[in-house]
Design a protein around this motif. Sequence first.
Motif, PDB file in Angstrom:
ATOM      1  N   THR A  37       0.975  -1.165   0.030  1.00 53.73           N
ATOM      2  CA  THR A  37       0.065  -0.045   0.038  1.00 53.73           C
ATOM      3  C   THR A  37       1.057   1.294  -0.106  1.00 53.73           C
ATOM      4  O   THR A  37       0.632   2.243  -0.780  1.00 53.73           O
ATOM      5  CB  THR A  37      -0.910  -0.162   1.225  1.00 53.73           C
ATOM      6  N   LEU A  38       1.773   1.253   0.838  1.00 50.63           N
ATOM      7  CA  LEU A  38       2.754   2.346   1.016  1.00 50.63           C
ATOM      8  C   LEU A  38       3.589   2.655  -0.315  1.00 50.63           C
ATOM      9  O   LEU A  38       3.451   3.824  -0.731  1.00 50.63           O
ATOM     10  CB  LEU A  38       3.883   2.168   2.117  1.00 50.63           C
ATOM     11  N   LYS A  39       3.958   1.615  -0.959  1.00 50.47           N
ATOM     12  CA  LYS A  39       4.509   1.845  -2.140  1.00 50.47           C
ATOM     13  C   LYS A  39       3.797   2.226  -3.395  1.00 50.47           C
ATOM     14  O   LYS A  39       4.175   3.191  -4.027  1.00 50.47           O
ATOM     15  CB  LYS A  39       5.141   0.355  -2.759  1.00 50.47           C
ATOM     16  N   PHE A  40       2.483   1.719  -3.170  1.00 54.50           N
ATOM     17  CA  PHE A  40       1.676   2.375  -4.191  1.00 54.50           C
ATOM     18  C   PHE A  40       1.438   3.787  -4.174  1.00 54.50           C
ATOM     19  O   PHE A  40       1.310   4.494  -5.003  1.00 54.50           O
ATOM     20  CB  PHE A  40       0.128   1.654  -4.207  1.00 54.50           C
ATOM     21  N   LEU A  41       1.156   4.170  -2.667  1.00 53.37           N
ATOM     22  CA  LEU A  41       0.842   5.558  -2.528  1.00 53.37           C
ATOM     23  C   LEU A  41       2.093   6.452  -2.986  1.00 53.37           C
ATOM     24  O   LEU A  41       1.913   7.440  -3.516  1.00 53.37           O
ATOM     25  CB  LEU A  41       0.647   5.709  -1.140  1.00 53.37           C
ATOM     26  N   ASP A  42       3.161   6.163  -2.552  1.00 57.58           N
ATOM     27  CA  ASP A  42       4.580   6.692  -3.169  1.00 57.58           C
ATOM     28  C   ASP A  42       4.632   6.892  -4.495  1.00 57.58           C
ATOM     29  O   ASP A  42       4.898   8.109  -5.005  1.00 57.58           O
ATOM     30  CB  ASP A  42       5.735   5.783  -2.654  1.00 57.58           C
ATOM     31  N   GLU A  43       4.273   5.879  -5.196  1.00 59.85           N
ATOM     32  CA  GLU A  43       4.309   6.097  -6.793  1.00 59.85           C
ATOM     33  C   GLU A  43       3.125   6.911  -7.181  1.00 59.85           C
ATOM     34  O   GLU A  43       3.546   7.735  -8.323  1.00 59.85           O
ATOM     35  CB  GLU A  43       3.980   4.748  -7.458  1.00 59.85           C
ATOM     36  N   LYS A  44       2.176   7.082  -6.562  1.00 59.31           N
ATOM     37  CA  LYS A  44       1.237   8.069  -6.981  1.00 59.31           C
ATOM     38  C   LYS A  44       1.263   9.477  -6.393  1.00 59.31           C
ATOM     39  O   LYS A  44       0.757  10.393  -6.553  1.00 59.31           O
ATOM     40  CB  LYS A  44      -0.328   7.770  -6.580  1.00 59.31           C
ATOM     41  N   ASN A  45       2.450   9.577  -5.539  1.00 54.97           N
ATOM     42  CA  ASN A  45       2.623  10.805  -4.745  1.00 54.97           C
ATOM     43  C   ASN A  45       1.188  11.119  -3.804  1.00 54.97           C
ATOM     44  O   ASN A  45       0.818  12.558  -4.125  1.00 54.97           O
ATOM     45  CB  ASN A  45       3.212  11.872  -5.642  1.00 54.97           C
ATOM     46  N   ILE A  46       0.775  10.297  -3.290  1.00 50.99           N
ATOM     47  CA  ILE A  46      -0.545  10.581  -2.509  1.00 50.99           C
ATOM     48  C   ILE A  46      -0.220  10.526  -1.178  1.00 50.99           C
ATOM     49  O   ILE A  46       0.305   9.441  -0.633  1.00 50.99           O
ATOM     50  CB  ILE A  46      -1.672   9.706  -3.028  1.00 50.99           C
ATOM     51  N   LYS A  47      -0.854  11.576  -0.286  1.00 53.02           N
ATOM     52  CA  LYS A  47      -0.624  11.519   1.250  1.00 53.02           C
ATOM     53  C   LYS A  47      -2.271  11.141   1.689  1.00 53.02           C
ATOM     54  O   LYS A  47      -3.040  11.742   1.228  1.00 53.02           O
ATOM     55  CB  LYS A  47      -0.336  12.754   1.813  1.00 53.02           C
ATOM     56  N   ALA A  48      -2.164   9.941   2.392  1.00 57.44           N
ATOM     57  CA  ALA A  48      -3.459   9.359   2.879  1.00 57.44           C
ATOM     58  C   ALA A  48      -3.563   9.299   4.232  1.00 57.44           C
ATOM     59  O   ALA A  48      -2.622   9.574   5.152  1.00 57.44           O
ATOM     60  CB  ALA A  48      -3.593   8.113   2.544  1.00 57.44           C
ATOM     61  N   ASN A  49      -4.867   9.178   4.927  1.00 58.07           N
ATOM     62  CA  ASN A  49      -5.239   9.060   6.420  1.00 58.07           C
ATOM     63  C   ASN A  49      -5.097   7.694   6.747  1.00 58.07           C
ATOM     64  O   ASN A  49      -5.854   6.687   6.112  1.00 58.07           O
ATOM     65  CB  ASN A  49      -6.500   9.782   6.823  1.00 58.07           C
ATOM     66  N   PHE A  50      -4.271   7.249   7.775  1.00 60.26           N
ATOM     67  CA  PHE A  50      -4.192   5.948   7.990  1.00 60.26           C
ATOM     68  C   PHE A  50      -4.920   5.769   9.535  1.00 60.26           C
ATOM     69  O   PHE A  50      -4.392   6.433  10.422  1.00 60.26           O
ATOM     70  CB  PHE A  50      -2.680   5.534   8.040  1.00 60.26           C
ATOM     71  N   PHE A  51      -5.823   4.721   9.589  1.00 62.55           N
ATOM     72  CA  PHE A  51      -6.483   4.758  10.754  1.00 62.55           C
ATOM     73  C   PHE A  51      -6.037   3.580  11.350  1.00 62.55           C
ATOM     74  O   PHE A  51      -6.307   2.279  10.744  1.00 62.55           O
ATOM     75  CB  PHE A  51      -8.169   4.760  10.688  1.00 62.55           C
TER      76      PHE A  51
END
Length: 269
Positions: A37-51
Motif C-alpha cells: 500500500t505504501l509503495k503504491f501511494l508513493d508512486e502516486k505521490n498521494i498522502k493518505a489518512n491511516f486509521f
Amino acid sequence: MINSLVIDVDDLSYCQLELGRNIKNPSYELEEELEKTLKFLDEKNIKANFFIPGHFYKRSKKLVEKINNNNHFICSHGLKHDLLHSKTKEQMIYDLKTSKYDLEDIISKEVDIYKAPVWSIKKNIDQCFDAIIEAGYKYDHSLIPKNFLKFGKNNYEMIKLENGLKIIPPTGITIFNKNIMFAGGFYTAYVGNNFLINYYKKLNSKKIPFNFYFHPYEIFTSQKNRKLIKYNNLFVSLYGIYFGRIFNKLNLICNTFNFDSLIKVYDTR
Ligand SMILES: [Zn+2]
C-alpha cells in the motif's frame, strides 16, 4: 478540488478475532499488504489518512513510524477492534485514550481523529461522542450517512457538535430516499468504475469533496487472504470474493483526483 483517501490499517484475521468471530488458522498478513500500500501511494505521490488499531501498532511500531515518516496522517482506529457503542463509558474512554496516547508516543505528534471499528457508533451515539471528546480527540469519522443526517443537513459537510467534537462524514449517496454509504470498502466494491468516478466528479463540480477508504487486504491482498476458504468462516468467505480484484478501481480514483488529509479537506472549507 481536494478529496481524502482513508486507509483502515486492519489485519483481516485479527479484526475478526477481536470482533468475537471464530476464525480457523488465523495468520497475520498485514505487514506485507501495508508495505505494498505504501509503495503504491508513493508512486502516486498521494498522502493518505491511516486509521490504526491497537493490534497493528503493538506488533509493528516500525511501520507506524514509516507511515508517519512518509508524511501520511496518523489517526486512531481504537485500541481493540471491537464495537465502541457496546462498551460502558469507562471502557470507551480507556480504549480511546490508550490508543491516542500510544500512537502519540510512537510518532511524537498529536492524534486528533478517531474512527470506530466497523462504523460502531450506531447506538448510544451521544455517549460515544462524549467519550471521544473526553479522551482528547477533536474529530470523529465514524457515523454512517443515515445517522450523520440526524445531526447534519447534508452528508458531505463537517459539523461541530455542542460538546465541541467535529464530525467528518464518510461520503454518502441518496438512492430512492435512502442514504447509503458510498465511500469505498465493501460499499462500492461492486459498483461500476464509471458510475463511481462520475459520481465523485459530479460532487467535485459542485465544490463538494469526497472521501474513499480501503483496507490493505482488499486491494493488496496477500496469498493467504486470497484463499479465504482457509479461514473456514462463511462471513469472511463471502466478504472476500472481491479481494484482490478491485485494484483498477483504486488506481483509477488515484489517477483522477487529488488528495490531502481529512482535516485539511473538511475543516478549512
Ligand atoms: Zn476497521
